[in-house]
Write a protein that holds these residues in place. Sequence first.
Motif, PDB file in Angstrom:
ATOM      1  N   SER A  36      13.744 109.449  60.562  1.00  0.00           N
ATOM      2  CA  SER A  36      14.682 108.908  61.286  1.00  0.00           C
ATOM      3  C   SER A  36      14.521 108.165  62.710  1.00  0.00           C
ATOM      4  O   SER A  36      13.657 108.632  63.389  1.00  0.00           O
ATOM      5  CB  SER A  36      15.727 109.676  61.917  1.00  0.00           C
ATOM      6  N   VAL A  37      14.808 106.588  62.547  1.00  0.00           N
ATOM      7  CA  VAL A  37      14.256 105.522  63.574  1.00  0.00           C
ATOM      8  C   VAL A  37      15.049 105.456  63.952  1.00  0.00           C
ATOM      9  O   VAL A  37      15.949 104.277  64.065  1.00  0.00           O
ATOM     10  CB  VAL A  37      13.757 104.540  63.194  1.00  0.00           C
ATOM     11  N   ASN A  38      15.986 106.050  65.767  1.00  0.00           N
ATOM     12  CA  ASN A  38      17.045 105.400  65.925  1.00  0.00           C
ATOM     13  C   ASN A  38      18.163 105.803  65.671  1.00  0.00           C
ATOM     14  O   ASN A  38      18.818 104.756  64.837  1.00  0.00           O
ATOM     15  CB  ASN A  38      16.951 104.287  66.930  1.00  0.00           C
ATOM     16  N   GLY A  39      17.991 106.920  64.776  1.00  0.00           N
ATOM     17  CA  GLY A  39      19.805 107.477  63.885  1.00  0.00           C
ATOM     18  C   GLY A  39      19.955 106.156  62.755  1.00  0.00           C
ATOM     19  O   GLY A  39      20.568 106.464  61.793  1.00  0.00           O
ATOM     20  N   GLU A  40      18.701 105.519  61.995  1.00  0.00           N
ATOM     21  CA  GLU A  40      18.053 105.289  60.327  1.00  0.00           C
ATOM     22  C   GLU A  40      17.652 105.535  59.659  1.00  0.00           C
ATOM     23  O   GLU A  40      16.397 106.202  60.387  1.00  0.00           O
ATOM     24  CB  GLU A  40      17.636 103.515  60.746  1.00  0.00           C
ATOM     25  N   ALA A  41      17.325 106.682  58.799  1.00  0.00           N
ATOM     26  CA  ALA A  41      16.946 107.236  58.210  1.00  0.00           C
ATOM     27  C   ALA A  41      15.978 106.060  56.832  1.00  0.00           C
ATOM     28  O   ALA A  41      16.506 105.522  56.322  1.00  0.00           O
ATOM     29  CB  ALA A  41      17.782 107.859  57.419  1.00  0.00           C
ATOM     30  N   LEU A  83      11.817  99.822  63.777  1.00  0.00           N
ATOM     31  CA  LEU A  83      12.072  99.367  64.791  1.00  0.00           C
ATOM     32  C   LEU A  83      12.085  97.858  64.985  1.00  0.00           C
ATOM     33  O   LEU A  83      12.710  97.162  65.923  1.00  0.00           O
ATOM     34  CB  LEU A  83      10.470  99.648  65.399  1.00  0.00           C
ATOM     35  N   GLN A  84      11.055  97.342  64.370  1.00  0.00           N
ATOM     36  CA  GLN A  84      11.132  95.367  64.583  1.00  0.00           C
ATOM     37  C   GLN A  84      12.774  94.722  64.283  1.00  0.00           C
ATOM     38  O   GLN A  84      12.738  94.144  64.730  1.00  0.00           O
ATOM     39  CB  GLN A  84       9.959  95.034  64.345  1.00  0.00           C
ATOM     40  N   LEU A  85      13.114  95.815  63.404  1.00  0.00           N
ATOM     41  CA  LEU A  85      14.298  95.020  62.850  1.00  0.00           C
ATOM     42  C   LEU A  85      15.621  95.759  63.471  1.00  0.00           C
ATOM     43  O   LEU A  85      16.343  94.896  63.680  1.00  0.00           O
ATOM     44  CB  LEU A  85      14.635  96.108  61.380  1.00  0.00           C
ATOM     45  N   GLN A  86      15.293  96.648  64.593  1.00  0.00           N
ATOM     46  CA  GLN A  86      16.444  96.449  64.487  1.00  0.00           C
ATOM     47  C   GLN A  86      16.428  95.578  66.507  1.00  0.00           C
ATOM     48  O   GLN A  86      16.989  95.461  67.214  1.00  0.00           O
ATOM     49  CB  GLN A  86      15.987  98.568  65.915  1.00  0.00           C
ATOM     50  N   LEU A 142      10.657  89.830  58.876  1.00  0.00           N
ATOM     51  CA  LEU A 142       9.812  91.006  59.992  1.00  0.00           C
ATOM     52  C   LEU A 142       8.579  89.493  59.708  1.00  0.00           C
ATOM     53  O   LEU A 142       8.232  89.726  61.120  1.00  0.00           O
ATOM     54  CB  LEU A 142       8.977  91.925  59.049  1.00  0.00           C
ATOM     55  N   ALA A 143       8.409  88.565  59.256  1.00  0.00           N
ATOM     56  CA  ALA A 143       7.752  87.384  59.487  1.00  0.00           C
ATOM     57  C   ALA A 143       7.969  86.665  60.465  1.00  0.00           C
ATOM     58  O   ALA A 143       7.693  86.427  60.907  1.00  0.00           O
ATOM     59  CB  ALA A 143       7.419  86.881  58.191  1.00  0.00           C
ATOM     60  N   LYS A 144       9.300  86.563  60.433  1.00  0.00           N
ATOM     61  CA  LYS A 144      10.566  85.493  61.196  1.00  0.00           C
ATOM     62  C   LYS A 144       9.910  85.980  62.518  1.00  0.00           C
ATOM     63  O   LYS A 144       9.864  85.372  62.973  1.00  0.00           O
ATOM     64  CB  LYS A 144      11.255  85.543  60.385  1.00  0.00           C
ATOM     65  N   ILE A 145      10.349  87.517  62.452  1.00  0.00           N
ATOM     66  CA  ILE A 145      10.585  88.334  63.729  1.00  0.00           C
ATOM     67  C   ILE A 145       8.786  87.915  64.724  1.00  0.00           C
ATOM     68  O   ILE A 145       8.362  87.642  65.702  1.00  0.00           O
ATOM     69  CB  ILE A 145      10.632  89.833  64.331  1.00  0.00           C
ATOM     70  N   GLN A 146       8.394  88.011  63.855  1.00  0.00           N
ATOM     71  CA  GLN A 146       6.508  88.087  64.247  1.00  0.00           C
ATOM     72  C   GLN A 146       6.186  87.097  65.199  1.00  0.00           C
ATOM     73  O   GLN A 146       5.174  87.012  65.673  1.00  0.00           O
ATOM     74  CB  GLN A 146       5.792  89.178  63.338  1.00  0.00           C
ATOM     75  N   GLN A 147       6.841  86.281  63.848  1.00  0.00           N
ATOM     76  CA  GLN A 147       6.670  84.393  64.350  1.00  0.00           C
ATOM     77  C   GLN A 147       6.879  84.029  65.647  1.00  0.00           C
ATOM     78  O   GLN A 147       6.203  83.601  66.043  1.00  0.00           O
ATOM     79  CB  GLN A 147       6.987  83.567  63.084  1.00  0.00           C
TER      80      GLN A 147
END
Length: 166
Positions: A36-41, A83-86, A142-147
């Motif tokens: 569970s990652v900050n409430g996301e399963a 975590l990155q998506l959050q 995720l690629a957009k966030i990392q860029q």
Amino acid sequence: MKYRLLLCLLAMLSFSWATVASAPKAPSSLDRLVASVNGEAISESDLKLRTKLLMMHIHPDMAVPPLEVLQKQLLEKMILEKLQLQLATPEDLKLEEAIIDAQIADMAAQDGLSVEAFEAFLTDQEIPLKKFGAWLKTEMILAKIQQREVGSLIHVSKKDIDAFLA
């Protein structure tokens, strides 16, 4: 009188037994929560799907760690992705279906397949097309966030360019 009461009771019991027997059966196994990652399963089926997707891309001659080690590494990656998506902005999350469809077509072409043949291959591997599309969308976001994050850390001045060219 007792005989009628007994017959009514038996009829009610047999009806309730038939109702229970014909009721839809519950799944024999529940999808187990593995993180569970900050409430996301992250479920066990999500981890198994990601394992299948990874195994599709591994060359047969490659050395692969034992399944337990591989799944542990995949789970750690999935946690980092959550975590990155959050941290994503609403703009990061916008991705049109046409872009995802084009990416699927590119992937199919790289494998020398039509989109229909690629979809049939996924079906043969027991990978639902909808889940594959969701995974691909996540990878692209995720690629957009990392860029964006890496791009914000890189600063090249005119002086740096001149020094490189000299």
